[in-house]
Write a protein that holds these residues in place. Structure first.
Motif, mmCIF file in Angstrom:
data_model
loop_
_atom_site.group_PDB
_atom_site.id
_atom_site.type_symbol
_atom_site.label_atom_id
_atom_site.label_comp_id
_atom_site.label_asym_id
_atom_site.label_seq_id
_atom_site.Cartn_x
_atom_site.Cartn_y
_atom_site.Cartn_z
ATOM 1 N N ALA A 72 -7.721 -9.975 -1.978
ATOM 2 C CA ALA A 72 -7.525 -9.017 -0.506
ATOM 3 C C ALA A 72 -8.588 -7.981 -0.418
ATOM 4 C CB ALA A 72 -6.213 -8.200 -0.863
ATOM 5 N N LYS A 73 -9.193 -7.585 -1.422
ATOM 6 C CA LYS A 73 -10.301 -6.338 -1.390
ATOM 7 C C LYS A 73 -11.477 -7.128 -0.828
ATOM 8 C CE LYS A 73 -13.380 -3.284 -4.163
ATOM 9 N NZ LYS A 73 -14.777 -4.064 -3.965
ATOM 10 N N ASN A 74 -11.633 -8.192 -1.465
ATOM 11 C CA ASN A 74 -12.940 -9.224 -0.909
ATOM 12 C C ASN A 74 -13.101 -9.580 0.469
ATOM 13 O OD1 ASN A 74 -14.258 -9.113 -3.521
ATOM 14 N ND2 ASN A 74 -13.441 -11.125 -4.053
ATOM 15 N N TYR A 75 -11.746 -10.031 1.070
ATOM 16 C CA TYR A 75 -11.474 -10.221 2.204
ATOM 17 C C TYR A 75 -11.799 -9.105 3.266
ATOM 18 C CZ TYR A 75 -8.320 -11.198 6.271
ATOM 19 O OH TYR A 75 -7.547 -11.184 7.432
ATOM 20 N N LEU A 76 -10.799 -7.965 2.701
ATOM 21 C CA LEU A 76 -11.168 -6.651 3.658
ATOM 22 C C LEU A 76 -12.392 -6.068 3.688
ATOM 23 C CD1 LEU A 76 -7.712 -5.221 2.302
ATOM 24 C CD2 LEU A 76 -7.880 -6.270 4.739
ATOM 25 N N ASN A 77 -13.114 -6.296 2.513
ATOM 26 C CA ASN A 77 -14.385 -5.898 2.788
ATOM 27 C C ASN A 77 -15.423 -6.282 3.573
ATOM 28 O OD1 ASN A 77 -14.054 -3.611 0.708
ATOM 29 N ND2 ASN A 77 -15.027 -4.721 -0.863
ATOM 30 N N GLU A 78 -15.135 -7.921 3.731
ATOM 31 C CA GLU A 78 -16.031 -8.406 4.733
ATOM 32 C C GLU A 78 -15.428 -8.260 6.299
ATOM 33 O OE1 GLU A 78 -16.479 -13.383 5.333
ATOM 34 O OE2 GLU A 78 -16.591 -12.567 3.176
ATOM 35 N N LYS A 79 -14.173 -8.354 6.130
ATOM 36 C CA LYS A 79 -13.812 -8.317 7.514
ATOM 37 C C LYS A 79 -13.562 -6.810 8.335
ATOM 38 C CE LYS A 79 -9.835 -9.798 10.584
ATOM 39 N NZ LYS A 79 -8.839 -10.743 10.878
ATOM 40 N N PHE A 80 -13.382 -5.796 7.519
ATOM 41 C CA PHE A 80 -13.078 -4.517 8.046
ATOM 42 C C PHE A 80 -14.405 -3.375 7.411
ATOM 43 C CE2 PHE A 80 -9.123 -6.299 8.114
ATOM 44 C CZ PHE A 80 -8.722 -6.360 9.609
ATOM 45 N N SER A 81 -14.967 -3.726 6.348
ATOM 46 C CA SER A 81 -15.983 -2.663 5.915
ATOM 47 C C SER A 81 -15.351 -1.270 5.713
ATOM 48 C CB SER A 81 -17.184 -2.816 6.768
ATOM 49 O OG SER A 81 -17.827 -3.960 6.794
ATOM 50 N N PRO A 82 -14.049 -1.208 5.078
ATOM 51 C CA PRO A 82 -13.682 0.052 4.801
ATOM 52 C C PRO A 82 -14.591 0.663 3.749
ATOM 53 C CG PRO A 82 -12.492 -1.453 3.502
ATOM 54 C CD PRO A 82 -13.561 -2.144 4.166
ATOM 55 N N ASP A 83 -14.454 2.496 3.832
ATOM 56 C CA ASP A 83 -15.303 3.351 3.250
ATOM 57 C C ASP A 83 -14.424 3.659 1.767
ATOM 58 O OD1 ASP A 83 -17.435 3.801 5.070
ATOM 59 O OD2 ASP A 83 -15.718 4.738 6.189
ATOM 60 N N GLY A 84 -13.144 3.257 1.533
ATOM 61 C CA GLY A 84 -12.398 3.133 0.281
ATOM 62 C C GLY A 84 -11.101 2.748 0.630
ATOM 63 N N TYR A 85 -10.334 3.020 -0.281
ATOM 64 C CA TYR A 85 -8.872 2.113 -0.397
ATOM 65 C C TYR A 85 -8.010 3.269 -0.960
ATOM 66 C CZ TYR A 85 -10.564 -2.483 0.497
ATOM 67 O OH TYR A 85 -11.206 -3.380 1.007
ATOM 68 N N THR A 86 -6.468 3.260 -0.355
ATOM 69 C CA THR A 86 -5.312 4.021 -1.082
ATOM 70 C C THR A 86 -4.553 2.666 -1.391
ATOM 71 O OG1 THR A 86 -5.593 5.933 0.289
ATOM 72 C CG2 THR A 86 -3.435 5.351 -0.406
ATOM 73 N N LEU A 87 -4.205 2.990 -2.599
ATOM 74 C CA LEU A 87 -3.228 1.754 -3.226
ATOM 75 C C LEU A 87 -2.098 2.330 -3.700
ATOM 76 C CD1 LEU A 87 -6.127 -0.031 -5.121
ATOM 77 C CD2 LEU A 87 -5.175 -0.598 -2.887
ATOM 78 N N GLY A 88 -0.949 1.683 -3.453
ATOM 79 C CA GLY A 88 0.267 2.108 -4.456
ATOM 80 C C GLY A 88 1.585 1.615 -4.077
ATOM 81 N N TRP A 89 2.494 1.960 -5.178
ATOM 82 C CA TRP A 89 3.836 1.408 -4.862
ATOM 83 C C TRP A 89 4.781 2.642 -4.818
ATOM 84 C CZ3 TRP A 89 1.485 -1.515 -8.947
ATOM 85 C CH2 TRP A 89 1.437 -2.761 -9.082
ATOM 86 N N ASN A 90 5.687 2.498 -3.614
ATOM 87 C CA ASN A 90 6.915 3.649 -3.898
ATOM 88 C C ASN A 90 7.929 3.015 -4.590
ATOM 89 O OD1 ASN A 90 5.189 5.398 -2.175
ATOM 90 N ND2 ASN A 90 5.761 4.119 -0.325
ATOM 91 N N VAL A 91 8.456 3.639 -5.470
ATOM 92 C CA VAL A 91 9.765 3.024 -6.202
ATOM 93 C C VAL A 91 10.873 4.189 -5.864
ATOM 94 C CG1 VAL A 91 10.777 2.447 -8.679
ATOM 95 C CG2 VAL A 91 8.236 2.079 -7.863
ATOM 96 N N GLY A 92 12.021 3.554 -5.353
ATOM 97 C CA GLY A 92 13.195 4.345 -5.112
ATOM 98 C C GLY A 92 13.083 4.928 -3.743
ATOM 99 N N GLU A 93 14.341 5.404 -3.075
ATOM 100 C CA GLU A 93 14.528 6.028 -1.802
ATOM 101 C C GLU A 93 13.595 7.312 -1.747
ATOM 102 O OE1 GLU A 93 18.361 5.860 -0.031
ATOM 103 O OE2 GLU A 93 18.824 3.818 -0.723
ATOM 104 N N VAL A 94 13.656 8.055 -2.866
ATOM 105 C CA VAL A 94 13.156 9.481 -2.764
ATOM 106 C C VAL A 94 11.522 9.453 -2.606
ATOM 107 C CG1 VAL A 94 13.030 9.756 -5.299
ATOM 108 C CG2 VAL A 94 13.377 11.621 -3.875
ATOM 109 N N SER A 95 10.953 8.074 -3.174
ATOM 110 C CA SER A 95 9.531 8.157 -2.967
ATOM 111 C C SER A 95 9.198 7.373 -1.532
ATOM 112 C CB SER A 95 9.073 7.327 -3.968
ATOM 113 O OG SER A 95 9.366 6.024 -4.063
ATOM 114 N N ASN A 96 10.070 7.169 -0.788
ATOM 115 C CA ASN A 96 10.231 6.696 0.479
ATOM 116 C C ASN A 96 9.859 4.931 0.469
ATOM 117 O OD1 ASN A 96 10.030 6.838 3.475
ATOM 118 N ND2 ASN A 96 8.039 6.533 3.358
ATOM 119 N N GLN A 97 10.532 4.384 -0.551
ATOM 120 C CA GLN A 97 10.923 2.779 -0.743
ATOM 121 C C GLN A 97 11.628 2.683 0.349
ATOM 122 O OE1 GLN A 97 11.622 1.129 -4.133
ATOM 123 N NE2 GLN A 97 11.352 -1.094 -3.490
ATOM 124 N N THR A 98 11.387 2.117 1.584
ATOM 125 C CA THR A 98 12.366 1.862 2.667
ATOM 126 C C THR A 98 12.875 0.370 2.539
ATOM 127 O OG1 THR A 98 10.602 1.560 4.217
ATOM 128 C CG2 THR A 98 11.605 3.807 3.984
#
Length: 133
Positions: A72-98
Motif C-alpha cells: 500500500a505504501k508503494n502504491y500510495l507513494n506513487e499515486k498520491f506522493s504524500p508527505d507522511g502517514y498516520t497509521l493505526g488501529w482502534n480497538v473497542g468502542e471507547v477508542s472509536n472502533q465503529t
C-alpha cells in the motif's frame, strides 16, 4: 467466528463503493470511494476472516498485514506522493472502533492539509480529555 453475514469487511464486494486494491492469502487492502474526498488515498487493511479486534489476529494475518502495508505504501507513494502517514488501529468502542471487524487505517498525510502536524496522540492528549477520578 470467522464470518459475519452483515459485516461490511467480511463482504467487501457487497458495497459498490468499496474497492479491493490489493489482497493476499488472509487480508485485503481496501479503499472506500466515499472516504476519498477528505482522506485522499486512505484505506484499511482487514483480515478476510472476521476478527473483532487486532488482538484476535493470527500470526499469519499479522504477517500478511505487514506485507500489504508495504504494498500500500508503494502504491500510495506513487499515486498520491504524500508527505507522511498516520497509521493505526482502534480497538473497542471507547477508542472509536465503529466497525467491529479489525481494520488497520493507512492514511496518507499532506503538508497542505488543515491538520498537518496533528497525529493520533494530538486529539487524546488535550487537557479536556483528562480522566475525572
Amino acid at each position: 467466528m470467522s464470518y459475519v453475514e452483515n459485516c461490511t469487511f467480511c463482504n467487501p464486494l457487497k458495497d459498490h463503493n468499496q474497492n479491493i486494491v490489493f489482497e493476499n492469502e488472509t487480508c485485503y487492502f481496501l479503499q472506500h470511494n466515499l472516504e476519498q474526498d477528505v482522506l485522499e488515498g486512505s484505506g484499511v487493511i482487514v483480515p478476510k476472516k472476521h476478527r473483532e479486534n487486532t488482538f484476535d489476529l493470527t500470526k499469519q494475518e499479522w504477517n500478511d498485514t505487514y506485507e500489504l502495508l508495504h504494498a500500500a505504501k508503494n502504491y500510495l507513494n506513487e499515486k498520491f506522493s504524500p508527505d507522511g502517514y498516520t497509521l493505526g488501529w482502534n480497538v473497542g468502542e471507547v477508542s472509536n472502533q465503529t466497525i467491529l471487524h479489525s481494520h488497520f487505517h493507512v492514511i496518507p498525510r499532506y503538508n497542505d492539509e488543515a491538520f498537518a502536524g496533528k497525529g493520533i496522540r494530538y486529539w487524546i492528549k488535550q487537557s479536556e480529555n483528562k480522566r475525572v477520578k
